[in-house]
Design a protein around this motif. Sequence first.
Motif, PDB file in Angstrom:
ATOM      1  N   HIS A  87       0.822  -1.209   0.000  1.00 49.50           N
ATOM      2  CA  HIS A  87       0.000   0.000   0.000  1.00 49.50           C
ATOM      3  C   HIS A  87       0.857   1.260   0.000  1.00 49.50           C
ATOM      4  N   GLY A  88       0.294   2.336  -0.567  1.00 48.87           N
ATOM      5  CA  GLY A  88       1.033   3.580  -0.640  1.00 48.87           C
ATOM      6  C   GLY A  88       2.266   3.418  -1.511  1.00 48.87           C
ATOM      7  N   LEU A  89       3.127   4.413  -1.499  1.00 45.88           N
ATOM      8  CA  LEU A  89       4.340   4.359  -2.324  1.00 45.88           C
ATOM      9  C   LEU A  89       5.363   3.378  -1.751  1.00 45.88           C
ATOM     10  N   GLY A  90       5.633   3.487  -0.438  1.00 49.51           N
ATOM     11  CA  GLY A  90       6.625   2.616   0.172  1.00 49.51           C
ATOM     12  C   GLY A  90       6.234   1.152   0.113  1.00 49.51           C
ATOM     13  N   GLY A  91       4.957   0.863   0.389  1.00 46.99           N
ATOM     14  CA  GLY A  91       4.489  -0.516   0.324  1.00 46.99           C
ATOM     15  C   GLY A  91       4.564  -1.086  -1.077  1.00 46.99           C
ATOM     16  N   LYS A  92       4.307  -0.242  -2.099  1.00 49.10           N
ATOM     17  CA  LYS A  92       4.419  -0.688  -3.490  1.00 49.10           C
ATOM     18  C   LYS A  92       5.878  -0.962  -3.854  1.00 49.10           C
ATOM     19  N   VAL A  93       6.779  -0.111  -3.363  1.00 45.43           N
ATOM     20  CA  VAL A  93       8.204  -0.311  -3.615  1.00 45.43           C
ATOM     21  C   VAL A  93       8.667  -1.655  -3.040  1.00 45.43           C
ATOM     22  N   LEU A  94       8.129  -2.033  -1.875  1.00 48.57           N
ATOM     23  CA  LEU A  94       8.495  -3.319  -1.275  1.00 48.57           C
ATOM     24  C   LEU A  94       8.042  -4.490  -2.142  1.00 48.57           C
ATOM     25  N   THR A  95       6.915  -4.354  -2.816  1.00 51.93           N
ATOM     26  CA  THR A  95       6.436  -5.442  -3.670  1.00 51.93           C
ATOM     27  C   THR A  95       7.236  -5.525  -4.969  1.00 51.93           C
ATOM     28  N   LEU A  96       7.723  -4.368  -5.444  1.00 51.52           N
ATOM     29  CA  LEU A  96       8.463  -4.329  -6.703  1.00 51.52           C
ATOM     30  C   LEU A  96       9.955  -4.573  -6.517  1.00 51.52           C
ATOM     31  N   ASN A  97      10.464  -4.249  -5.322  1.00 52.86           N
ATOM     32  CA  ASN A  97      11.904  -4.316  -5.051  1.00 52.86           C
ATOM     33  C   ASN A  97      12.703  -3.433  -6.016  1.00 52.86           C
ATOM     34  N   ARG A  98      12.148  -2.274  -6.338  1.00 56.91           N
ATOM     35  CA  ARG A  98      12.861  -1.310  -7.194  1.00 56.91           C
ATOM     36  C   ARG A  98      12.301   0.081  -6.926  1.00 56.91           C
ATOM     37  N   PRO A  99      13.039   1.135  -7.302  1.00 61.31           N
ATOM     38  CA  PRO A  99      12.555   2.501  -7.085  1.00 61.31           C
ATOM     39  C   PRO A  99      11.282   2.781  -7.869  1.00 61.31           C
ATOM     40  N   LEU A 100      10.486   3.725  -7.362  1.00 63.87           N
ATOM     41  CA  LEU A 100       9.248   4.112  -8.029  1.00 63.87           C
ATOM     42  C   LEU A 100       9.021   5.600  -7.804  1.00 63.87           C
ATOM     43  N   VAL A 101       8.577   6.290  -8.858  1.00 64.20           N
ATOM     44  CA  VAL A 101       8.273   7.717  -8.809  1.00 64.20           C
ATOM     45  C   VAL A 101       6.778   7.913  -9.015  1.00 64.20           C
ATOM     46  N   VAL A 102       6.176   8.800  -8.222  1.00 65.45           N
ATOM     47  CA  VAL A 102       4.795   9.219  -8.474  1.00 65.45           C
ATOM     48  C   VAL A 102       4.806  10.736  -8.645  1.00 65.45           C
ATOM     49  N   ASP A 103       4.276  11.196  -9.776  1.00 69.54           N
ATOM     50  CA  ASP A 103       4.307  12.626 -10.089  1.00 69.54           C
ATOM     51  C   ASP A 103       3.402  13.431  -9.158  1.00 69.54           C
ATOM     52  N   ASP A 104       2.289  12.837  -8.754  1.00 66.21           N
ATOM     53  CA  ASP A 104       1.416  13.469  -7.769  1.00 66.21           C
ATOM     54  C   ASP A 104       0.796  12.359  -6.936  1.00 66.21           C
ATOM     55  N   TYR A 105       1.322  12.190  -5.730  1.00 66.85           N
ATOM     56  CA  TYR A 105       0.919  11.074  -4.868  1.00 66.85           C
ATOM     57  C   TYR A 105      -0.600  10.980  -4.744  1.00 66.85           C
ATOM     58  N   LEU A 106      -1.270  12.091  -4.575  1.00 62.99           N
ATOM     59  CA  LEU A 106      -2.689  12.095  -4.225  1.00 62.99           C
ATOM     60  C   LEU A 106      -3.588  11.536  -5.326  1.00 62.99           C
ATOM     61  N   VAL A 107      -3.127  11.538  -6.566  1.00 61.63           N
ATOM     62  CA  VAL A 107      -3.974  11.060  -7.664  1.00 61.63           C
ATOM     63  C   VAL A 107      -3.289   9.991  -8.511  1.00 61.63           C
TER      64      VAL A 107
END
Length: 273
Positions: free
Chosen positions: A65-85
């Motif tokens: 869940h969220g950005l950090g939780g998604k990064v844990l599932t992918l095991n790689r960096p991830l960028v979100v241009d606007d977290y809220l949407v």
Amino acid sequence: MNTAAPIPDPSLAARVNSSLHRLRTVSGVPLAIGALVQRNRALRLDLFSGNTAGVINGVSVDFGHGLGGKVLTLNRPLVVDDYLVSPHITHRYNPVIAAENVHTMVAAPVIVDRVPVAVIYAALRSVTPIGDRTLDAISGEARQLEQQIVAAHAAGLDDVGGDGLRERVAAAYAQLRELTRTVDDHGLASAITRITDELLGDTGPTGQVGELTAREQDVLALAALGFSNARIAQSLGIGLHTTKGYMKAVLHKLGASNRVEAVVIARRNRLLP
């Protein structure tokens, strides 16, 4: 493959905290966040560099869940241009993110032995594309943390009490070696050299590995801090090609296959503190 959630290393928080301060300095982002992976595979957001509204402090981010939780599932960096949407993450934590006035974010996992142990974030308070400088900085800090953790565990030299003592001693050793080369007073330079020798232990080098030159020791001391070859070259005022040559010589003399192994061997033979 080991996929069990790790027990947070008490010394890891100190390492991550130092990494966050460097990340902000290099990238210029207003907020850097660190979170250690807990036993239940959740992240706890409790390490910060930069001002927060206090709402985000101590928030637990669940796996997936969220950005950090998604990064844990992918095991790689991830960028979100606007977290809220962003369509790439779940929005369970939108109220917290909105309260902190955070929009664009990037997060990178810190992975040791194929298991994530932490996540570091860089956050902007506007919808602004993450530049290459920030991406390079956060990726570099994640890799540096991984190298530091592997080297410390392999040498059995983790900090006791989580106060980052060994990391500070290693940094002080590298700085003292640099200072020795810059002072004009021979007596002062000799005194500084005696101090650096004392940091290696009462008996000094064991003599069980090949003798390193002064410059090779300088390169190795900075490598122990997780510095890349480019950063070592910049710190020592030498060329990148020259730095690579010194590193190659260090690996050969110590019988190491990579820089992490070289640091471990050097510490066991009291060539590094």
